[in-house]
Design an enzyme around this catalytic site. Structure first.
Site, PDB file in Angstrom:
ATOM      1  N   CYS A   1       3.283  -4.317   6.287  1.00  0.00           N
ATOM      2  CA  CYS A   1       3.307  -4.516   4.893  1.00  0.00           C
ATOM      3  C   CYS A   1       4.641  -3.744   4.442  1.00  0.00           C
ATOM      4  O   CYS A   1       5.956  -3.448   4.359  1.00  0.00           O
ATOM      5  CB  CYS A   1       1.991  -3.169   5.313  1.00  0.00           C
ATOM      6  SG  CYS A   1       0.995  -3.915   5.896  1.00  0.00           S
ATOM      7  N   HIS A   4       0.635  -0.947   0.048  1.00  0.00           N
ATOM      8  CA  HIS A   4       0.063   0.098   0.082  1.00  0.00           C
ATOM      9  C   HIS A   4       0.814   1.355  -0.074  1.00  0.00           C
ATOM     10  O   HIS A   4       2.311   1.461   0.119  1.00  0.00           O
ATOM     11  CB  HIS A   4      -0.789   0.397   1.449  1.00  0.00           C
ATOM     12  CG  HIS A   4      -0.151  -0.095   2.661  1.00  0.00           C
ATOM     13  ND1 HIS A   4       0.093   1.295   3.482  1.00  0.00           N
ATOM     14  CD2 HIS A   4      -0.091  -0.325   3.551  1.00  0.00           C
ATOM     15  CE1 HIS A   4       1.020   0.655   4.122  1.00  0.00           C
ATOM     16  NE2 HIS A   4      -0.033  -0.253   4.890  1.00  0.00           N
TER      17      HIS A   4
END
Length: 434
Positions: A370, A352
């Site tokens: 992430c 992201h």
């Protein structure tokens, strides 16, 4: 990263085009909502052999002499004539006392509706292309020829069971008509899971056909809630995949029966692959085998490392919210607005955009697990990826846990086929139906 859970959800055909509750990097998987449309598996309707009936009741080709009854004994069919309370997953099989070849099959309901179907490749049975109806009388007719070429025939009338009260839920993570990445596994889901003793019978009712043809195999999780199907290598770009999870009416040892058939026909797009190296803090993007972009990343810090392994883009959300307030460690609890999120694991790992870490991207790891990229790179990746594109991360402190996401490609082919409930030929199995 937080604890890993995987609570499946079945609403119609399961597809990750709908909303999965997002927990962000380190959050648990929450219940998902799925939508999708019906697919179709191409089937052919068998027509009865033409010609006048001979002495044994079988048709005779025009102009051919009528065979004697002793030269052409009748075919013995299963279900037997007069059988009752048969499952709606019933298949038709036939056997000739003196050998020969089996030919056409017709299956007709009491109201005259014909049911299409196909023979299994091994000739063991003829599989209807749709579930039979409950509490309905059917007549099956099978024709064939004896060793001497004489025509033969068998007929059986049987009745299906009433609808059972205890059903098992199922789902399919494919949306009919969609295009996926080359690593998209066929994912069938069952709730509750399929008992180990029933998996071989259920697997025989899970049909996959690819064009161009590519061998494949199924792999079950230990609790029987999911099964993956993949080829030895990534799918060829441009492949069409026809899937039918023909669970409707299949009887299980726990007294339950399958609820419905799930079908989908999908396409595989171009080869698009992302490879992330913790040593360099870079992502290299390939399209059809050629490098098209290299970009800096920041992975999970040591206390919340990213997983190393081969993952698959499972879901895409252009704008969403990560909420990890249920994490046990207060340092990992937050609520953050996120752009260009692409889910990689059930446990909460994503690619992201992270504008707050752009100064660290390419230099050090600061995320909660992430793959952080810049806003510009996040936008570009989001515009170019598909669900089913592979993502490989290497060199981190944590190994990807089997089942934490669609981990079918994180196993070697030799490891993968060990999870099949049926023997797998060397190199993989072909389609089960003719």
């Amino acid at each position: 990263m937080g604890r890993f859970t995987r609570a499946g959800a079945m609403v119609g055909v399961l597809v990750l085009a709908a909303s999965l509750t997002l927990t962000g990097c380190g959050g648990d998987r929450k219940q998902a909502d799925f939508v999708g449309g019906p697919g179709a598996v191409a089937d052919t309707t068998a027509a009865p052999t033409s010609g006048a009936p001979g002495p044994s009741g079988g048709p005779v080709a025009s102009g051919a002499p009528a065979p004697t009854a002793s030269a052409a004994p009748a075919l013995r069919l299963t279900p037997a004539n007069g059988a009752t309370r048969r499952p709606i997953s019933t298949e038709i099989s036939a056997k000739a006392p003196s050998g020969g070849e089996l030919g056409e099959v017709t299956l007709v309901a009491a109201n005259g509706d014909k049911v299409p179907g196909r023979w299994r490749v091994d000739g063991s049975s003829w599989v209807p292309s749709e579930p039979l109806r409950y509490a309905t009388r059917y007549t099956a007719t099978v024709t064939g020829t004896g060793p001497d070429g004489a025509a033969r025939r068998g007929t059986s009338t049987f009745t299906t069971m009433a609808k059972p009260g205890s059903l098992i839920g199922s789902g399919l993570y494919l949306a009919d008509g969609r295009t996926y990445g080359v690593a998209m596994p066929v994912v069938a889901e069952f709730h509750p899971g399929i008992p180990a003793k029933d998996r071989a019978a259920v697997q025989r009712r899970m049909f996959v056909r690819t064009d161009p043809p590519q061998p494949g195999a199924w792999h079950w999780f230990s609790n029987g809630t999911q099964a993956y199907y993949r080829a030895p290598e990534y799918w060829r770009p441009g492949t069409t995949i026809d899937v039918r999870i023909a669970l409707a009416g299949v009887p299980l040892s726990n007294g339950r029966h399958g609820n419905v058939d799930r079908t989908a026909t999908v396409k595989i797009g171009r080869a698009f692959e992302m490879k992330v190296d913790n040593a360099t803090k870079k992502m290299t993007v390939y399209e059809d085998g050629k490098v098209i972009r290299t970009l800096p990343v920041s992975l999970g810090k040591k206390s919340t490392p990213s997983s190393s392994g081969t993952m698959v883009v499972m879901e895409k959300k252009e704008h969403t919210t990560f909420d990890t307030r249920d994490e046990p460690d207060p340092e990992n609890q937050y609520v953050t607005e996120i752009d260009f999120a692409q889910r990689l694991t059930w446990g909460g790992e994503y690619i992201h955009a992270a504008p707050w870490s752009e100064g660290q991207q390419g230099r050090r790891n600061v995320s909660h697990g992430c793959v952080n990229v810049s806003m510009a790179h996040g936008r570009w990746l989001f515009a170019n990826t598909k669900v089913g594109d592979p993502v490989t991360v290497r060199g981190t402190e944590r190994r990807l846990a089997h089942g934490n996401g669609w981990t079918a490609w994180n196993l070697s082919w030799a490891e993968f086929v060990k999870g099949s409930a049926l023997p797998v030929p060397t190199g993989g199995a072909g389609p089960a139906l003719r």
